[in-house]
Motif scaffolding. Sequence first.
Motif, PDB file in Angstrom:
ATOM      1  N   GLU A  32      47.328 -30.924  56.305  1.00 37.87           N
ATOM      2  CA  GLU A  32      48.744 -30.686  56.584  1.00 37.87           C
ATOM      3  C   GLU A  32      49.019 -30.891  58.064  1.00 37.87           C
ATOM      4  O   GLU A  32      48.644 -30.066  58.889  1.00 37.87           O
ATOM      5  CB  GLU A  32      49.138 -29.275  56.156  1.00 37.87           C
ATOM      6  CG  GLU A  32      50.507 -29.246  55.525  1.00 37.87           C
ATOM      7  CD  GLU A  32      50.701 -28.041  54.622  1.00 37.87           C
ATOM      8  OE1 GLU A  32      51.855 -27.625  54.492  1.00 37.87           O
ATOM      9  OE2 GLU A  32      49.720 -27.514  54.081  1.00 37.87           O
ATOM     10  N   LYS A  33      49.619 -32.027  58.373  1.00 45.26           N
ATOM     11  CA  LYS A  33      49.914 -32.323  59.766  1.00 45.26           C
ATOM     12  C   LYS A  33      51.289 -32.959  59.860  1.00 45.26           C
ATOM     13  O   LYS A  33      51.465 -34.007  60.461  1.00 45.26           O
ATOM     14  CB  LYS A  33      48.849 -33.264  60.347  1.00 45.26           C
ATOM     15  CG  LYS A  33      47.635 -32.520  60.888  1.00 45.26           C
ATOM     16  CD  LYS A  33      46.580 -33.506  61.361  1.00 45.26           C
ATOM     17  CE  LYS A  33      45.907 -34.132  60.180  1.00 45.26           C
ATOM     18  NZ  LYS A  33      44.791 -34.997  60.402  1.00 45.26           N
ATOM     19  N   ALA A  34      52.270 -32.354  59.193  1.00 47.91           N
ATOM     20  CA  ALA A  34      53.597 -32.954  59.140  1.00 47.91           C
ATOM     21  C   ALA A  34      54.334 -32.738  60.459  1.00 47.91           C
ATOM     22  O   ALA A  34      54.134 -31.731  61.125  1.00 47.91           O
ATOM     23  CB  ALA A  34      54.394 -32.332  58.002  1.00 47.91           C
ATOM     24  N   ASN A  35      55.152 -33.712  60.860  1.00 42.74           N
ATOM     25  CA  ASN A  35      56.058 -33.516  61.976  1.00 42.74           C
ATOM     26  C   ASN A  35      57.422 -34.084  61.609  1.00 42.74           C
ATOM     27  O   ASN A  35      57.590 -34.684  60.550  1.00 42.74           O
ATOM     28  CB  ASN A  35      55.509 -34.147  63.248  1.00 42.74           C
ATOM     29  CG  ASN A  35      55.230 -35.612  63.064  1.00 42.74           C
ATOM     30  OD1 ASN A  35      56.060 -36.336  62.519  1.00 42.74           O
ATOM     31  ND2 ASN A  35      54.061 -36.062  63.493  1.00 42.74           N
ATOM     32  N   GLU A  36      58.383 -33.909  62.474  1.00 47.35           N
ATOM     33  CA  GLU A  36      59.762 -34.226  62.134  1.00 47.35           C
ATOM     34  C   GLU A  36      59.953 -35.690  61.737  1.00 47.35           C
ATOM     35  O   GLU A  36      60.631 -36.003  60.772  1.00 47.35           O
ATOM     36  CB  GLU A  36      60.650 -33.884  63.339  1.00 47.35           C
ATOM     37  CG  GLU A  36      62.061 -33.521  62.950  1.00 47.35           C
ATOM     38  CD  GLU A  36      62.849 -33.115  64.176  1.00 47.35           C
ATOM     39  OE1 GLU A  36      63.923 -33.673  64.388  1.00 47.35           O
ATOM     40  OE2 GLU A  36      62.361 -32.240  64.926  1.00 47.35           O
ATOM     41  N   VAL A  37      59.307 -36.573  62.474  1.00 46.39           N
ATOM     42  CA  VAL A  37      59.488 -37.999  62.208  1.00 46.39           C
ATOM     43  C   VAL A  37      58.859 -38.376  60.870  1.00 46.39           C
ATOM     44  O   VAL A  37      59.386 -39.178  60.102  1.00 46.39           O
ATOM     45  CB  VAL A  37      58.865 -38.829  63.352  1.00 46.39           C
ATOM     46  CG1 VAL A  37      59.002 -40.304  63.079  1.00 46.39           C
ATOM     47  CG2 VAL A  37      59.513 -38.459  64.664  1.00 46.39           C
ATOM     48  N   LYS A  38      57.727 -37.746  60.588  1.00 48.60           N
ATOM     49  CA  LYS A  38      57.025 -38.055  59.346  1.00 48.60           C
ATOM     50  C   LYS A  38      57.847 -37.657  58.128  1.00 48.60           C
ATOM     51  O   LYS A  38      57.747 -38.262  57.071  1.00 48.60           O
ATOM     52  CB  LYS A  38      55.703 -37.295  59.338  1.00 48.60           C
ATOM     53  CG  LYS A  38      54.606 -37.965  58.531  1.00 48.60           C
ATOM     54  CD  LYS A  38      53.416 -37.056  58.475  1.00 48.60           C
ATOM     55  CE  LYS A  38      52.182 -37.697  59.032  1.00 48.60           C
ATOM     56  NZ  LYS A  38      51.023 -36.805  58.963  1.00 48.60           N
ATOM     57  N   LEU A  39      58.680 -36.632  58.294  1.00 47.83           N
ATOM     58  CA  LEU A  39      59.433 -36.125  57.149  1.00 47.83           C
ATOM     59  C   LEU A  39      60.755 -36.855  56.928  1.00 47.83           C
ATOM     60  O   LEU A  39      61.515 -36.500  56.048  1.00 47.83           O
ATOM     61  CB  LEU A  39      59.693 -34.621  57.338  1.00 47.83           C
ATOM     62  CG  LEU A  39      58.441 -33.746  57.286  1.00 47.83           C
ATOM     63  CD1 LEU A  39      58.801 -32.295  57.474  1.00 47.83           C
ATOM     64  CD2 LEU A  39      57.707 -33.935  55.975  1.00 47.83           C
ATOM     65  N   GLU A  40      61.022 -37.883  57.745  1.00 41.43           N
ATOM     66  CA  GLU A  40      62.247 -38.647  57.523  1.00 41.43           C
ATOM     67  C   GLU A  40      62.060 -39.602  56.355  1.00 41.43           C
ATOM     68  O   GLU A  40      60.950 -40.022  56.082  1.00 41.43           O
ATOM     69  CB  GLU A  40      62.573 -39.460  58.790  1.00 41.43           C
ATOM     70  CG  GLU A  40      63.424 -38.686  59.755  1.00 41.43           C
ATOM     71  CD  GLU A  40      63.710 -39.490  61.000  1.00 41.43           C
ATOM     72  OE1 GLU A  40      63.511 -40.715  60.955  1.00 41.43           O
ATOM     73  OE2 GLU A  40      64.119 -38.884  61.999  1.00 41.43           O
TER      74      GLU A  40
ATOM     75  N   GLU B  66      47.246 -35.680  52.739  1.00 40.60           N
ATOM     76  CA  GLU B  66      48.438 -34.891  53.028  1.00 40.60           C
ATOM     77  C   GLU B  66      49.536 -35.218  52.017  1.00 40.60           C
ATOM     78  O   GLU B  66      49.763 -36.376  51.689  1.00 40.60           O
ATOM     79  CB  GLU B  66      48.927 -35.220  54.438  1.00 40.60           C
ATOM     80  CG  GLU B  66      50.108 -34.394  54.840  1.00 40.60           C
ATOM     81  CD  GLU B  66      50.445 -34.582  56.312  1.00 40.60           C
ATOM     82  OE1 GLU B  66      49.810 -35.434  56.925  1.00 40.60           O
ATOM     83  OE2 GLU B  66      51.324 -33.884  56.793  1.00 40.60           O
ATOM     84  N   ILE B  68      53.329 -34.994  51.418  1.00 38.27           N
ATOM     85  CA  ILE B  68      54.555 -34.757  52.177  1.00 38.27           C
ATOM     86  C   ILE B  68      55.753 -34.564  51.256  1.00 38.27           C
ATOM     87  O   ILE B  68      55.900 -35.288  50.277  1.00 38.27           O
ATOM     88  CB  ILE B  68      54.830 -35.951  53.110  1.00 38.27           C
ATOM     89  CG1 ILE B  68      53.760 -36.008  54.186  1.00 38.27           C
ATOM     90  CG2 ILE B  68      56.202 -35.853  53.730  1.00 38.27           C
ATOM     91  CD1 ILE B  68      53.857 -37.234  55.024  1.00 38.27           C
TER      92      ILE B  68
END
Lengths: 118, 340
Positions: A32-40, B66, B68
């Motif tokens: 789990e290494k999500a960041n804001e850009v990845k979640l777009e 991962e 997402i």
Amino acid sequence: MLRAYIPIFLFILVGIAFAIVTLIVSRLVHAEKANEVKLEPYECGIEPQTDARDRYSVRYYLVAMLFVIFDVETVFMFPWAVVLDRLALFGLIEMFLFVLILVVGYAYAWKKGALEWA
Amino acid sequence: MTSMGWLLPLVQILIVLNAVLIAVTYMVLLERKVIAWAQSRLGPMRVGPHGVLQPIADAIKLLLKEDITPARADKWLFTIAPIMSLVPALIAFAVIPFGGHARIFGRDVPLFIADVNVGLLYIVSITSIGVYGIILAGYASNSKYPLLASLRASAQLISYEVAITMMLVSVIVTAGTLSMVAIVEAQLHNHVWFVFVQPVALVVLFIGGLAETNRTPFDLAEAEQELTGGFHTEYSGMRFAMFFLAEYANMIVVSAVVTTLFFGGWLPPFPNVGWLAFLGWIPGWMWFLVKCFVFLYVFVWIRATLPRYRYDQLMRVGWKVLIPVALANLFVTAILKVWL
């Protein structure tokens, strides 16, 4: 009679359980290494401007409506096909008339270009 | 029911479920290998001898990746969509007859999970639930490419479903029953596989099967060049893997149904010809698996051979060719049935 369905219900339960357990196991072990850009939403690197749920071509609705008509028709055919032996000529003529009415609609849709996709 | 009455179906279900999952993962390897050979490549070679352990490595990788959930997505629907596509593909196997009856530990054990008198209707209805998974995936992603792809895919699925269902009615008229076991037995009593009685139905059903499973040449929903990935563009990790499992499980369902309806299911070839009786020594479920495998190979073979259709061509074939052919075939079958 209904007893024959018990294994099927059991299979449905096992199937759903399998899907859910797999997701839970994956949730426990995955990275789990999500960041804001990845979640777009993915749009080939371009920032999404509008909401994706926009209007779309009316042809999809048309196809869906035609599908409903024809699929209900085929559902009627299933029991008919099983007992055709006993219905004999009567059943044949009956189904012929039923399909004929639908074929008129089908020909109309064809003529009007509802089946074209261009 | 007695405790044994529950136990037997449960054991059968677990065996079938595991067999299907293993078959699915190895189907992926088969596909990669066959396509590689078709293109003069080697395919996966690193994991195990000739890459035979590749599916296990893939499974572990997908489990650990991962997973997402995009910020704009509908969280619940985004999780429900892959479940809704995978579960119908798995539970369709509940009525597939893998064999007749076998004697195991002195007990008469049926080699199918359930023999219900609406078997074929059950498969048709269960497999069509899968389209909800695709629509929900596109809608829940709230991203443009998945939404477009899911619209395409659902329009394609429902278009071909009409022709397929009509063709199945032709087979039902021939067999006079909806039960999968009874359809195989009808082929034994009529001394002929239904492929020789209903060749047109087989062709249309297989074309429809390719379209229903989103396979080449009908893989417009996964047209990478136009849609970057398909309805599962936003998916990753295990939820992505579930769409993959569903697609390949559906291919196995189509192969199993085609085998059962047209190629005598678990029957050996020409069971009524005297000097071929030695073929009956091979157990029925093996015949079933061999026949299924042939069709799975054809799926891969077609993918390695044919380019993709254009969308208007796809819809034209579905609505203007397959449906009239299916209707004509149905009436010829029905007239012959009543006449003879």
